[in-house]
Design an enzyme around this catalytic site. Structure first.
Site, PDB file in Angstrom:
ATOM      1  CG  HIS A  38     -63.888 -82.948  -1.272  1.00 50.49           C
ATOM      2  ND1 HIS A  38     -62.804 -82.415  -0.595  1.00 50.49           N
ATOM      3  CD2 HIS A  38     -63.669 -84.295  -1.336  1.00 50.49           C
ATOM      4  CE1 HIS A  38     -61.986 -83.385  -0.253  1.00 50.49           C
ATOM      5  NE2 HIS A  38     -62.475 -84.532  -0.706  1.00 50.49           N
ATOM      6  CB  SER A  80     -63.779 -87.355   0.611  1.00 56.90           C
ATOM      7  OG  SER A  80     -63.343 -87.519  -0.719  1.00 56.90           O
TER       8      SER A  80
END
Length: 243
Positions: free
Chosen positions: A213, A162
């Site tokens: 992230h 991610s």
């Protein structure tokens, strides 16, 4: 009644034939559009496809050996843990953790976004720059997450692509903005909303490394800023005008 049927039969047959032809034509157009999109992705997004394939292969291999939902097994397979990285110098985990996923849903979500956005970025910046953005964004996300968890004394086993995927989103957002807010079918508004929604989803769910992230997203923007230059439109002159 039979006379009326004889008169209507050619009309009905013609109508049915036209409807079938229209339906076949629409299906053929859809199939052609799908084939063009498929070949465009497969031909122009080699690096994106390789990263997707690599993540899938690693996941299958690990599932055959154990369970990707088992934190201990994932740690033994190369997942990130701040004390092991900082105190014991196992820096390879910053990279290997990028190719590990906790379960099929985790893998599917990341690969879906990478597959549909990666090809746009790869075509825009080129294969070498794309690989650099993907890997460096993932490493940047891993480093930021590792340092934060270590400073807080938190023992967190982390893994997933991610951070690299958010790096792709950040880099693509920068490229789109540089190209006056649009690149192919991508717009800066759409990408910005996607990034905000993804970050919000991360904060609304438990067990998600949101700092990774953010780190990946910011890393992607910074790396794209350093590597990408918008192509200048070529100037073409009429030879009859230039004397």
């Amino acid at each position: 009644m039979s006379i009326l049927s004889d008169k209507l039969r050619p009309i009905l047959l013609t109508s049915i034939s036209e409807s079938v032809n229209v339906s076949l034509l629409r299906n053929e157009k859809r199939l052609t559009m799908f084939r063009e999109a498929y070949y465009r992705v497969m031909k122009n997004a080699i690096c994106t496809n390789c990263f997707v394939l690599a993540n899938i292969i690693v996941f299958i291999v690990l599932e055959l050996k154990g369970s990707t939902l088992d934190s201990k097994f994932m740690l033994e397979s190369g997942a990130a843990l701040a004390p092991l990285i900082i105190d014991y110098g196992q820096y390879y985990r910053l990279l290997t953790s990028m190719f590990l996923h906790f379960g099929i849903e985790h893998l599917f979500n990341n690969m879906l976004v990478l597959f549909f956005l990666g090809d746009n970025l790869e075509r825009a910046v080129g294969k070498v720059r794309f690989v650099m953005i993907y890997l460096l964004s993932g490493l940047g996300a891993s480093v930021l997450s590792c340092v934060y968890n270590y400073s807080k004394g938190e023992v967190v086993v982390s893994a997933g692509a991610s951070g690299a995927v958010f790096g792709v989103i950040g880099a693509l957002l920068y490229v789109v903005i540089v190209n006056k807010g649009r690149l192919e079918e991508m717009t800066s508004t759409r990408l910005g909303l996607l990034a905000l929604f993804s970050l919000y989803h991360g904060y609304s769910e438990s067990g998600i490394d949101n700092l990774a992230h953010i780190g990946g997203f910011l890393s992607g923007i910074i790396i794209a800023l350093l590597l990408y230059r918008r192509k200048k439109p070529s100037c073409r002159f009429d030879s009859d005008i230039i004397q």
